[in-house]
Design an enzyme around this catalytic site. Structure first.
Site, PDB file in Angstrom:
ATOM      1  CD  GLU A   1      -3.367   5.575   6.522  1.00  0.00           C
ATOM      2  OE1 GLU A   1      -3.270   5.604   5.299  1.00  0.00           O
ATOM      3  OE2 GLU A   1      -2.484   5.071   7.263  1.00  0.00           O
TER       4      GLU A   1
ATOM      5  CG  ASN B   1      -1.766   1.217   1.364  1.00  0.00           C
ATOM      6  OD1 ASN B   1      -1.826   2.023   0.430  1.00  0.00           O
ATOM      7  ND2 ASN B   1      -2.445   1.364   2.497  1.00  0.00           N
ATOM      8  CD1 TRP B   2       3.499   1.040  -2.998  1.00  0.00           C
ATOM      9  CD2 TRP B   2       3.494   2.296  -4.860  1.00  0.00           C
ATOM     10  NE1 TRP B   2       4.217   0.368  -3.957  1.00  0.00           N
ATOM     11  CE2 TRP B   2       4.219   1.122  -5.111  1.00  0.00           C
ATOM     12  CE3 TRP B   2       3.342   3.222  -5.886  1.00  0.00           C
ATOM     13  CZ2 TRP B   2       4.814   0.845  -6.360  1.00  0.00           C
ATOM     14  CZ3 TRP B   2       3.925   2.965  -7.127  1.00  0.00           C
ATOM     15  CH2 TRP B   2       4.661   1.786  -7.351  1.00  0.00           C
ATOM     16  CE  LYS B   3      -0.392   3.246   4.706  1.00  0.00           C
ATOM     17  NZ  LYS B   3      -0.512   3.372   6.139  1.00  0.00           N
TER      18      LYS B   3
ATOM     19  CB  SER C   1       4.473  -1.831  11.998  1.00  0.00           C
ATOM     20  OG  SER C   1       4.121  -0.472  12.191  1.00  0.00           O
TER      21      SER C   1
ATOM     22  CD  GLU D   1      -3.944  -2.382   7.091  1.00  0.00           C
ATOM     23  OE1 GLU D   1      -2.857  -2.659   6.598  1.00  0.00           O
ATOM     24  OE2 GLU D   1      -4.529  -1.307   6.892  1.00  0.00           O
TER      25      GLU D   1
ATOM     26  CG  HIS E   1      -6.289   1.978   4.806  1.00  0.00           C
ATOM     27  ND1 HIS E   1      -5.874   2.934   5.711  1.00  0.00           N
ATOM     28  CD2 HIS E   1      -5.268   1.093   4.700  1.00  0.00           C
ATOM     29  CE1 HIS E   1      -4.651   2.639   6.123  1.00  0.00           C
ATOM     30  NE2 HIS E   1      -4.261   1.519   5.527  1.00  0.00           N
TER      31      HIS E   1
ATOM     32  N   GLY F   1       1.931   2.273  10.660  1.00  0.00           N
ATOM     33  CA  GLY F   1       2.906   3.354  10.516  1.00  0.00           C
ATOM     34  C   GLY F   1       3.588   3.734  11.821  1.00  0.00           C
TER      35      GLY F   1
ATOM     36  N   GLY G   1       2.496  -1.261   4.258  1.00  0.00           N
ATOM     37  CA  GLY G   1       2.592   0.153   3.920  1.00  0.00           C
ATOM     38  C   GLY G   1       4.038   0.567   3.728  1.00  0.00           C
ATOM     39  N   GLY G   2       4.626   1.134   4.761  1.00  0.00           N
ATOM     40  CA  GLY G   2       5.975   1.705   4.678  1.00  0.00           C
ATOM     41  C   GLY G   2       7.000   0.786   4.026  1.00  0.00           C
TER      42      GLY G   2
HETATM   43  P1  PGA Z   1       2.293   0.226   7.571  1.00  0.00           P
HETATM   44  O1  PGA Z   1       0.878   0.473   6.860  1.00  0.00           O
HETATM   45  O2  PGA Z   1       2.828  -1.075   7.053  1.00  0.00           O
HETATM   46  O3  PGA Z   1       3.133   1.417   7.172  1.00  0.00           O
HETATM   47  O4  PGA Z   1       2.047   0.178   9.045  1.00  0.00           O
HETATM   48  C1  PGA Z   1      -0.004  -0.573   6.617  1.00  0.00           C
HETATM   49  C2  PGA Z   1      -1.278  -0.051   6.005  1.00  0.00           C
HETATM   50  O5  PGA Z   1      -1.764   1.005   6.447  1.00  0.00           O
HETATM   51  O6  PGA Z   1      -1.846  -0.658   5.074  1.00  0.00           O
END
Ligand code: PGA
Length: 249
Positions: free
Chosen positions: A98, A11-13, A211, A167, A96, A173, A232-233
């Site tokens: 967010e 997930n590049w966000k 994470s 999640e 998600h 994050g 994500g990251g």
């Molecule tokens: P993260 O994000 O791996 O940076 O914690 C995961 C996500 O929000 O899909």
């Protein structure tokens, strides 16, 4: 243990630009080989065409990060499932945290988005997860079950057509990942809820996200009810993402 093919979705966000995307994808494609698991990258909408073209034939599926709950029409700024389909999108993230947190997405909207994706032939990755406050108040199960219940009965579609991602919001994050036991415990709750709703529940892939990184992926992915990761990251660095993929296969 289950024998489903694992899915690792990046997930590049809201990260990436044309040049950086190309460098990242080329580095992934050069090393990925014939991986035994499914791999996808969820990219910002303006780059769907770029990623579709670069990833063609590589085994990396294109995913989107959101989809409109509406079919078409006067919804400025929205992107429909049919539009995503035009760019070869295979998966779309839905609900998600967010989106739920910063864009006030409700369970009802998440259910509508899930339906739109399925109707267009795109696999929704429905995200559920509790906040730290909810976990500390002992509400984890109640929250994730409520979020999953919203999508469990789909008009004309079977819940077995979706992917579910657990999640925990406090792990996203933050570098603070759920322990494999904590994640497995919630996955088992979700699996039981899915089993009660569908005889095909064992086909549904349950991803863990929050994470996940090259160091902790193998232990998380070894849990009986963890069928992949939403990353994500660590999906923004080719070497880290490749190590996670390797841990899944
Ligand atoms: P993260 O994000 O791996 O940076 O914690 C995961 C996500 O929000 O899909």
């Amino acid at each position: 243990m289950n024998s489903k093919k694992k899915l690792i979705a990046g997930n590049w966000k809201m990260n990436g630009r044309l040049a950086a995307n190309e460098a990242l994808l080329k580095a992934l494609i050069a090393e990925i080989g014939n991986t035994a698991c499914d791999v996808a990258v969820a990219v910002p909408a303006p780059y769907l065409a770029q990623v579709q073209s670069l990833a063609a034939g590589s085994g990396i599926a294109v995913a989107a990060q959101d989809v409109s709950q509406h079919e078409a029409g006067a919804y400025t700024g929205e992107i429909s499932a049919a539009m995503l389909k035009d760019f070869g999108v295979c998966y779309v993230l839905v609900g998600h945290s967010e989106r739920r947190q910063y864009h006030s997405e409700t369970d009802v909207a998440v259910a509508e988005k899930t339906q739109r994706a399925l109707a267009a032939g795109i696999t929704p990755i429905v995200c559920v997860g509790e906040t730290l406050q909810e976990r500390e108040a002992g509400q984890t199960e109640t929250v994730v079950k409520r979020q999953l219940a919203a999508v469990i009965h789909l008009n004309g579609h079977c819940i077995s057509e979706v992917v579910v991602a657990y999640e925990p919001v406090w792990a996203i994050g933050t570098g603070r990942t759920a322990s494999p036991e904590q994640a497995q415990a919630v996955h088992a709750v979700l699996r039981a809820q899915l089993s009660a709703a569908s005889e095909h529940a064992d086909r549904i892939r349950l991803l863990y996200g929050g994470s996940m990184n090259a160091g902790n992926a193998a232990q998380l992915l070894a849990q009986p009810d963890i069928d992949g990761g939403l990353v994500g990251g660590a999906s923004l660095k080719a070497s880290d993402f490749l190590q996670i993929i390797a841990a899944a296969c």
